[in-house]
Design a protein around this motif. Structure first.
Motif, PDB file in Angstrom:
ATOM      1  N   PHE A 195      49.081  33.695  41.148  1.00  0.00           N
ATOM      2  CA  PHE A 195      49.727  33.827  42.456  1.00  0.00           C
ATOM      3  C   PHE A 195      49.171  35.026  43.210  1.00  0.00           C
ATOM      4  O   PHE A 195      49.097  35.018  44.444  1.00  0.00           O
ATOM      5  CB  PHE A 195      51.245  33.955  42.285  1.00  0.00           C
ATOM      6  CG  PHE A 195      52.022  33.897  43.570  1.00  0.00           C
ATOM      7  CD1 PHE A 195      52.233  32.685  44.213  1.00  0.00           C
ATOM      8  CD2 PHE A 195      52.555  35.043  44.135  1.00  0.00           C
ATOM      9  CE1 PHE A 195      52.947  32.624  45.405  1.00  0.00           C
ATOM     10  CE2 PHE A 195      53.273  34.990  45.320  1.00  0.00           C
ATOM     11  CZ  PHE A 195      53.475  33.778  45.958  1.00  0.00           C
ATOM     12  N   ASP A 196      48.778  36.066  42.480  1.00  0.00           N
ATOM     13  CA  ASP A 196      48.173  37.251  43.084  1.00  0.00           C
ATOM     14  C   ASP A 196      46.886  36.863  43.807  1.00  0.00           C
ATOM     15  O   ASP A 196      46.651  37.263  44.951  1.00  0.00           O
ATOM     16  CB  ASP A 196      47.890  38.291  42.005  1.00  0.00           C
ATOM     17  CG  ASP A 196      47.295  39.580  42.534  1.00  0.00           C
ATOM     18  OD1 ASP A 196      48.062  40.547  42.725  1.00  0.00           O
ATOM     19  OD2 ASP A 196      46.059  39.630  42.777  1.00  0.00           O
ATOM     20  N   ALA A 197      46.044  36.079  43.142  1.00  0.00           N
ATOM     21  CA  ALA A 197      44.777  35.648  43.746  1.00  0.00           C
ATOM     22  C   ALA A 197      45.026  34.727  44.935  1.00  0.00           C
ATOM     23  O   ALA A 197      44.360  34.844  45.967  1.00  0.00           O
ATOM     24  CB  ALA A 197      43.909  34.947  42.707  1.00  0.00           C
ATOM     25  N   LEU A 217      50.411  24.750  41.961  1.00  0.00           N
ATOM     26  CA  LEU A 217      49.367  25.776  42.068  1.00  0.00           C
ATOM     27  C   LEU A 217      47.976  25.160  42.007  1.00  0.00           C
ATOM     28  O   LEU A 217      47.070  25.577  42.736  1.00  0.00           O
ATOM     29  CB  LEU A 217      49.551  26.820  40.964  1.00  0.00           C
ATOM     30  CG  LEU A 217      50.757  27.749  41.140  1.00  0.00           C
ATOM     31  CD1 LEU A 217      51.057  28.507  39.845  1.00  0.00           C
ATOM     32  CD2 LEU A 217      50.503  28.731  42.283  1.00  0.00           C
ATOM     33  N   CYS A 218      47.798  24.162  41.158  1.00  0.00           N
ATOM     34  CA  CYS A 218      46.498  23.465  41.107  1.00  0.00           C
ATOM     35  C   CYS A 218      46.181  22.839  42.464  1.00  0.00           C
ATOM     36  O   CYS A 218      45.040  22.910  42.937  1.00  0.00           O
ATOM     37  CB  CYS A 218      46.503  22.389  40.025  1.00  0.00           C
ATOM     38  SG  CYS A 218      46.301  23.005  38.332  1.00  0.00           S
ATOM     39  N   LYS A 219      47.180  22.243  43.074  1.00  0.00           N
ATOM     40  CA  LYS A 219      46.982  21.601  44.377  1.00  0.00           C
ATOM     41  C   LYS A 219      46.671  22.642  45.444  1.00  0.00           C
ATOM     42  O   LYS A 219      45.763  22.451  46.270  1.00  0.00           O
ATOM     43  CB  LYS A 219      48.228  20.804  44.760  1.00  0.00           C
ATOM     44  CG  LYS A 219      48.091  20.050  46.072  1.00  0.00           C
ATOM     45  CD  LYS A 219      49.334  19.207  46.357  1.00  0.00           C
ATOM     46  CE  LYS A 219      49.181  18.451  47.672  1.00  0.00           C
ATOM     47  NZ  LYS A 219      50.391  17.610  47.964  1.00  0.00           N
ATOM     48  N   LEU A 220      47.395  23.751  45.453  1.00  0.00           N
ATOM     49  CA  LEU A 220      47.168  24.796  46.448  1.00  0.00           C
ATOM     50  C   LEU A 220      45.773  25.392  46.324  1.00  0.00           C
ATOM     51  O   LEU A 220      45.125  25.714  47.322  1.00  0.00           O
ATOM     52  CB  LEU A 220      48.226  25.901  46.300  1.00  0.00           C
ATOM     53  CG  LEU A 220      49.666  25.532  46.658  1.00  0.00           C
ATOM     54  CD1 LEU A 220      50.590  26.711  46.369  1.00  0.00           C
ATOM     55  CD2 LEU A 220      49.772  25.123  48.123  1.00  0.00           C
ATOM     56  N   ILE A 221      45.310  25.555  45.080  1.00  0.00           N
ATOM     57  CA  ILE A 221      43.999  26.144  44.832  1.00  0.00           C
ATOM     58  C   ILE A 221      42.879  25.140  45.077  1.00  0.00           C
ATOM     59  O   ILE A 221      41.746  25.512  45.397  1.00  0.00           O
ATOM     60  CB  ILE A 221      43.933  26.694  43.393  1.00  0.00           C
ATOM     61  CG1 ILE A 221      44.935  27.853  43.232  1.00  0.00           C
ATOM     62  CG2 ILE A 221      42.527  27.161  43.027  1.00  0.00           C
ATOM     63  CD1 ILE A 221      45.159  28.279  41.788  1.00  0.00           C
ATOM     64  N   PHE A 271      44.083  30.034  34.563  1.00  0.00           N
ATOM     65  CA  PHE A 271      43.477  29.200  35.590  1.00  0.00           C
ATOM     66  C   PHE A 271      41.963  29.274  35.577  1.00  0.00           C
ATOM     67  O   PHE A 271      41.290  28.328  36.011  1.00  0.00           O
ATOM     68  CB  PHE A 271      44.046  29.561  36.965  1.00  0.00           C
ATOM     69  CG  PHE A 271      45.265  28.771  37.312  1.00  0.00           C
ATOM     70  CD1 PHE A 271      45.156  27.579  38.006  1.00  0.00           C
ATOM     71  CD2 PHE A 271      46.512  29.191  36.911  1.00  0.00           C
ATOM     72  CE1 PHE A 271      46.275  26.820  38.312  1.00  0.00           C
ATOM     73  CE2 PHE A 271      47.640  28.451  37.205  1.00  0.00           C
ATOM     74  CZ  PHE A 271      47.526  27.257  37.914  1.00  0.00           C
ATOM     75  N   ALA A 272      41.400  30.360  35.075  1.00  0.00           N
ATOM     76  CA  ALA A 272      39.945  30.409  34.889  1.00  0.00           C
ATOM     77  C   ALA A 272      39.530  29.362  33.862  1.00  0.00           C
ATOM     78  O   ALA A 272      38.467  28.744  33.977  1.00  0.00           O
ATOM     79  CB  ALA A 272      39.513  31.806  34.433  1.00  0.00           C
ATOM     80  N   ALA A 273      40.378  29.144  32.865  1.00  0.00           N
ATOM     81  CA  ALA A 273      40.107  28.116  31.851  1.00  0.00           C
ATOM     82  C   ALA A 273      40.182  26.725  32.462  1.00  0.00           C
ATOM     83  O   ALA A 273      39.398  25.828  32.139  1.00  0.00           O
ATOM     84  CB  ALA A 273      41.092  28.243  30.697  1.00  0.00           C
ATOM     85  N   ILE A 274      41.125  26.533  33.359  1.00  0.00           N
ATOM     86  CA  ILE A 274      41.310  25.224  33.987  1.00  0.00           C
ATOM     87  C   ILE A 274      40.200  24.909  34.990  1.00  0.00           C
ATOM     88  O   ILE A 274      39.839  23.744  35.180  1.00  0.00           O
ATOM     89  CB  ILE A 274      42.685  25.170  34.700  1.00  0.00           C
ATOM     90  CG1 ILE A 274      43.829  25.205  33.683  1.00  0.00           C
ATOM     91  CG2 ILE A 274      42.808  23.920  35.569  1.00  0.00           C
ATOM     92  CD1 ILE A 274      45.200  25.263  34.327  1.00  0.00           C
ATOM     93  N   ALA A 275      39.635  25.933  35.595  1.00  0.00           N
ATOM     94  CA  ALA A 275      38.783  25.766  36.778  1.00  0.00           C
ATOM     95  C   ALA A 275      37.653  24.754  36.606  1.00  0.00           C
ATOM     96  O   ALA A 275      37.351  23.994  37.523  1.00  0.00           O
ATOM     97  CB  ALA A 275      38.220  27.119  37.213  1.00  0.00           C
ATOM     98  N   THR A 285      40.205  31.232  46.313  1.00  0.00           N
ATOM     99  CA  THR A 285      40.684  31.389  44.938  1.00  0.00           C
ATOM    100  C   THR A 285      39.901  30.515  43.966  1.00  0.00           C
ATOM    101  O   THR A 285      39.531  30.952  42.871  1.00  0.00           O
ATOM    102  CB  THR A 285      42.180  31.052  44.837  1.00  0.00           C
ATOM    103  OG1 THR A 285      42.918  31.908  45.716  1.00  0.00           O
ATOM    104  CG2 THR A 285      42.687  31.236  43.413  1.00  0.00           C
ATOM    105  N   LYS A 286      39.633  29.286  44.354  1.00  0.00           N
ATOM    106  CA  LYS A 286      38.907  28.369  43.466  1.00  0.00           C
ATOM    107  C   LYS A 286      37.532  28.923  43.122  1.00  0.00           C
ATOM    108  O   LYS A 286      37.117  28.914  41.954  1.00  0.00           O
ATOM    109  CB  LYS A 286      38.775  26.995  44.112  1.00  0.00           C
ATOM    110  CG  LYS A 286      38.024  25.986  43.256  1.00  0.00           C
ATOM    111  CD  LYS A 286      37.951  24.623  43.937  1.00  0.00           C
ATOM    112  CE  LYS A 286      37.174  23.623  43.099  1.00  0.00           C
ATOM    113  NZ  LYS A 286      37.113  22.282  43.755  1.00  0.00           N
ATOM    114  N   GLU A 287      36.798  29.409  44.113  1.00  0.00           N
ATOM    115  CA  GLU A 287      35.462  29.957  43.867  1.00  0.00           C
ATOM    116  C   GLU A 287      35.529  31.156  42.928  1.00  0.00           C
ATOM    117  O   GLU A 287      34.699  31.314  42.043  1.00  0.00           O
ATOM    118  CB  GLU A 287      34.819  30.360  45.188  1.00  0.00           C
ATOM    119  CG  GLU A 287      33.402  30.910  45.037  1.00  0.00           C
ATOM    120  CD  GLU A 287      32.774  31.269  46.373  1.00  0.00           C
ATOM    121  OE1 GLU A 287      31.695  31.887  46.362  1.00  0.00           O
ATOM    122  OE2 GLU A 287      33.376  30.948  47.417  1.00  0.00           O
TER     123      GLU A 287
END
Length: 208
Positions: A183-185, A123-127, A14-18, A193-195
């Motif tokens: 999910f942990d984050a 997960l993308c939507k939640l974040i 997800f860091a790659a996706i961010a 989480t996004k930041e």
């Protein structure tokens, strides 16, 4: 950016996706065992714990990732949900997000691909990550894509994340753990989480 499919993908994924505007999921590779394609890592009371989705390969080693089926011969959904609850029930945001993810597991998708796809979009939507997600039309040969992370993010050989710790449920026992599912984050950071992922992405240089 080219990624493999993954089950409750890790922070590095997800860091790659961010900071990516577009990501492509490899849909034409053969299934690869012992990867995040059918497993995730959570932070339990006993340390890191791998949760594995049992699978069936109709064509054996030549089974394409989209044709891999999920086995429900054992009660793994119940086991995974119990593990998530045990690990994160005391985290500040577990109650906000758990039911949404658990509902996806309860649907008992036939194919691993469909399960992972629904989890990824959710997960993308939640974040709060706005990214266009597509599937590859053909297999992409190695070394032909500038941002090919299909095999770089794996339990055996993964991108190292910086030690930018956030509060985790069991960090007083084992310290901060970065090789865990996003999910942990989400459970520990909630809307922050996004930041956090953007900070990780800047460090690793994973830019689209």
């Amino acid at each position: 950016m080219l990624l493999s499919t993954a089950y409750f993908p890790p922070l590095a994924y997800f860091a790659a996706i961010a900071t990516a505007q577009n990501i492509c999921i490899e849909a034409h590779e053969h299934y690869i065992k012992q990867t995040y394609r059918n497993r995730c890592t959570i932070y339990s009371a006993n340390g890191l714990l791998d949760l594995i989705v049992p699978i069936e390969k109709p064509q054996g080693s030549k089974t394409l990732i989209r044709d891999v089926q999920i086995s429900y011969a054992e009660a793994w959904v119940k086991q995974h949900k119990h593990a998530f609850v045990s690990a994160y029930k005391s985290s500040p945001f577990f109650d906000y997000y758990a039911d949404v993810c658990f509902a996806i597991l309860d649907k008992q998708e036939k194919f691993l691909w469909d399960l992972n796809e629904k989890l990824l979009h959710t997960l993308c939507k939640l974040i709060g990550l706005s990214v266009t997600i597509t599937n590859s039309e053909d297999f992409t040969p190695l070394n032909t894509c500038a941002h090919d992370l299909r095999y770089a993010i794996s339990p055996k050989q993964s991108i190292e994340l910086p030690q930018l710790p956030y509060s985790q449920v069991f960090d007083e026992k084992f310290g901060f753990q970065s090789s865990v599912s996003v999910f942990d984050a989400v459970c520990n950071l909630g809307s922050d989480t996004k930041e956090y992922l953007l900070s990780e992405s800047e460090f690793t240089g994973l830019q689209d």
